[in-house]
Design an enzyme around this catalytic site. Structure first.
Site, short mmCIF file in Angstrom:
data_model
loop_
_atom_site.label_atom_id
_atom_site.label_comp_id
_atom_site.label_asym_id
_atom_site.label_seq_id
_atom_site.Cartn_x
_atom_site.Cartn_y
_atom_site.Cartn_z
N ASP A 194 100.44 41.08 37.25
CA ASP A 194 101.82 40.61 37.33
C ASP A 194 102.49 40.74 35.96
O ASP A 194 103.67 41.12 35.86
CB ASP A 194 101.87 39.14 37.77
CG ASP A 194 101.68 38.98 39.27
OD1 ASP A 194 101.72 39.99 39.99
OD2 ASP A 194 101.50 37.83 39.71
N SER A 233 89.01 34.47 45.63
CA SER A 233 88.06 34.34 44.53
C SER A 233 88.79 34.16 43.21
O SER A 233 89.98 34.45 43.09
CB SER A 233 87.16 35.58 44.45
OG SER A 233 87.93 36.73 44.11
N GLY A 275 97.28 38.32 48.38
CA GLY A 275 96.80 36.96 48.56
C GLY A 275 96.69 36.58 50.03
O GLY A 275 95.75 35.87 50.43
N ASP A 296 95.24 39.44 39.87
CA ASP A 296 96.63 39.36 40.33
C ASP A 296 97.54 38.86 39.22
O ASP A 296 98.61 39.44 38.97
CB ASP A 296 96.70 38.43 41.54
CG ASP A 296 98.08 38.39 42.16
OD1 ASP A 296 98.57 39.45 42.58
OD2 ASP A 296 98.67 37.31 42.23
N ARG A 319 93.20 35.37 51.97
CA ARG A 319 93.07 34.14 52.74
C ARG A 319 92.65 34.42 54.18
O ARG A 319 91.81 33.71 54.75
CB ARG A 319 94.39 33.37 52.71
CG ARG A 319 94.68 32.70 51.37
CD ARG A 319 95.88 31.79 51.46
NE ARG A 319 97.12 32.54 51.71
CZ ARG A 319 97.87 33.07 50.76
NH1 ARG A 319 97.51 32.95 49.49
NH2 ARG A 319 98.98 33.71 51.05
N ASP A 334 102.37 41.61 45.81
CA ASP A 334 101.96 40.36 45.19
C ASP A 334 101.78 39.26 46.24
O ASP A 334 101.02 38.31 46.01
CB ASP A 334 103.01 39.94 44.16
CG ASP A 334 102.56 38.75 43.33
OD1 ASP A 334 101.41 38.78 42.86
OD2 ASP A 334 103.34 37.79 43.18
N VAL A 377 95.22 46.66 47.15
CA VAL A 377 96.66 46.42 47.32
C VAL A 377 97.28 45.97 45.99
O VAL A 377 98.38 46.41 45.62
CB VAL A 377 96.89 45.36 48.41
CG1 VAL A 377 98.36 44.95 48.47
CG2 VAL A 377 96.45 45.90 49.76
N THR A 378 96.58 45.11 45.26
CA THR A 378 97.07 44.65 43.96
C THR A 378 97.26 45.82 42.99
O THR A 378 98.29 45.94 42.32
CB THR A 378 96.10 43.63 43.35
OG1 THR A 378 95.92 42.53 44.26
CG2 THR A 378 96.63 43.09 42.04
N ASP A 436 92.14 43.74 46.47
CA ASP A 436 92.20 44.29 45.10
C ASP A 436 92.89 45.65 45.09
O ASP A 436 93.65 45.96 44.16
CB ASP A 436 90.79 44.43 44.52
CG ASP A 436 90.20 43.08 44.13
OD1 ASP A 436 90.92 42.06 44.21
OD2 ASP A 436 89.01 43.05 43.76
#
Length: 264
Positions: free
Chosen positions: A91, A80, A70, A87, A74, A66, A31-32, A29
């Site tokens: 975007d 989640s 993710g 995300d 993973r 982006d 990083v997003t 989160d």
């Protein structure tokens, strides 16, 4: 189209970096959020001033978040619904900032109202293209079409053109025309993609309605048959009861009359 192949390639390339961030205790989160903030800053600080080269460099450094977030989720096994929602939402914010920055340039020092309108159309159509797929899936349709120009194509075409056009500031002649061409291409491609998705959703919705109607007919017939059987049963019981009552009354009347006759 690019999304299918480029995402897989860059995911492999960025996997070690994602693992490094996880070891340092960085969350997906975070990083997003940082990635989106960097894209927004690069677009709205540099693009309105016509500094397309440096704006593109800054955006490119952050836009890969982006893929990194993710990948991190993973690897850590913490994918989640919240992460997917955050995300996707951010975007849309980043895309709006990029095309908003182009629009601000052409509305100001760029002095071209037509290209300003084209940039705004790219901004709006990009949001709606994403919305059509999300809305179709939310009502249970597969929306089995990607379309001519997805998010990856919109970003690659517009940012590459902006970066090269920015070289005009370093004395490279003629490259400034690439950005207007790219914006027109993205606008037309987005309109085509929107049409493809709307047509697909219309077809899938019609097919789903036919299937639903076909499934409802047998159920309705079964319910109608049960009702008729119940009514017939009730009628039969009522008829039998009426006949019994009539027979009882007739027998009673006959006996009574006989006994009266004898008394008289």
């Amino acid at each position: 189209m690019l999304n299918k192949y480029a995402r897989a390639f860059f995911t492999r390339v960025l996997t070690p970096f994602a693992a490094f961030l996880l070891r340092r205790g960085v969350s997906p989160d975070a990083v997003t959020l940082v990635g989106t903030a960097g894209v927004v800053a690069g677009a709205l600080v540099f693009f309105p001033r016509g500094e397309f080269f440096w704006g593109t460099i800054v955006i490119t450094l952050f836009v890969f978040s982006d893929l990194v977030d993710g990948n991190m989720a993973r690897q850590a096994g913490i994918s989640s619904r919240w992460g997917a929602f955050l995300d996707s939402t951010l975007d849309r914010v980043a895309d709006g900032a990029i095309f908003g920055g182009f629009a601000l340039w052409y509305a100001g020092r760029g002095d071209d109202n037509v290209l300003c309108a084209v940039a705004i159309f790219c901004l709006a159509s990009g949001q709606v293209v994403s919305y059509t797929k999300a809305r179709g899936e939310s009502i249970g349709l597969p929306v089995a079409v990607n379309g001519l120009v997805e998010r990856a194509e919109r970003l690659v075409v517009s940012l590459v053109a902006a970066g090269v056009a920015g070289l005009h500031g370093f004395g490279v002649p003629g490259v400034q025309v690439l950005l207007p061409i790219a914006l027109w291409a993205v606008a037309v491609g987005s309109a085509v993609t929107l049409g493809q998705r709307v047509v697909t959703v219309r077809r899938e919705a019609a097919e789903a309605d036919v299937v639903s109607a076909a499934d409802a007919v047998p159920a309705s017939g079964a319910a109608g048959g049960s009702g008729a059987d119940a009514a017939a049963g009730a009628s039969g019981i009522g008829g039998a009861g009426g006949a019994a009552d009539a027979r009882g009354a007739s027998d009673a009347g006959g006996a009574s009359g006989a006994r009266g006759s004898e008394a008289t």
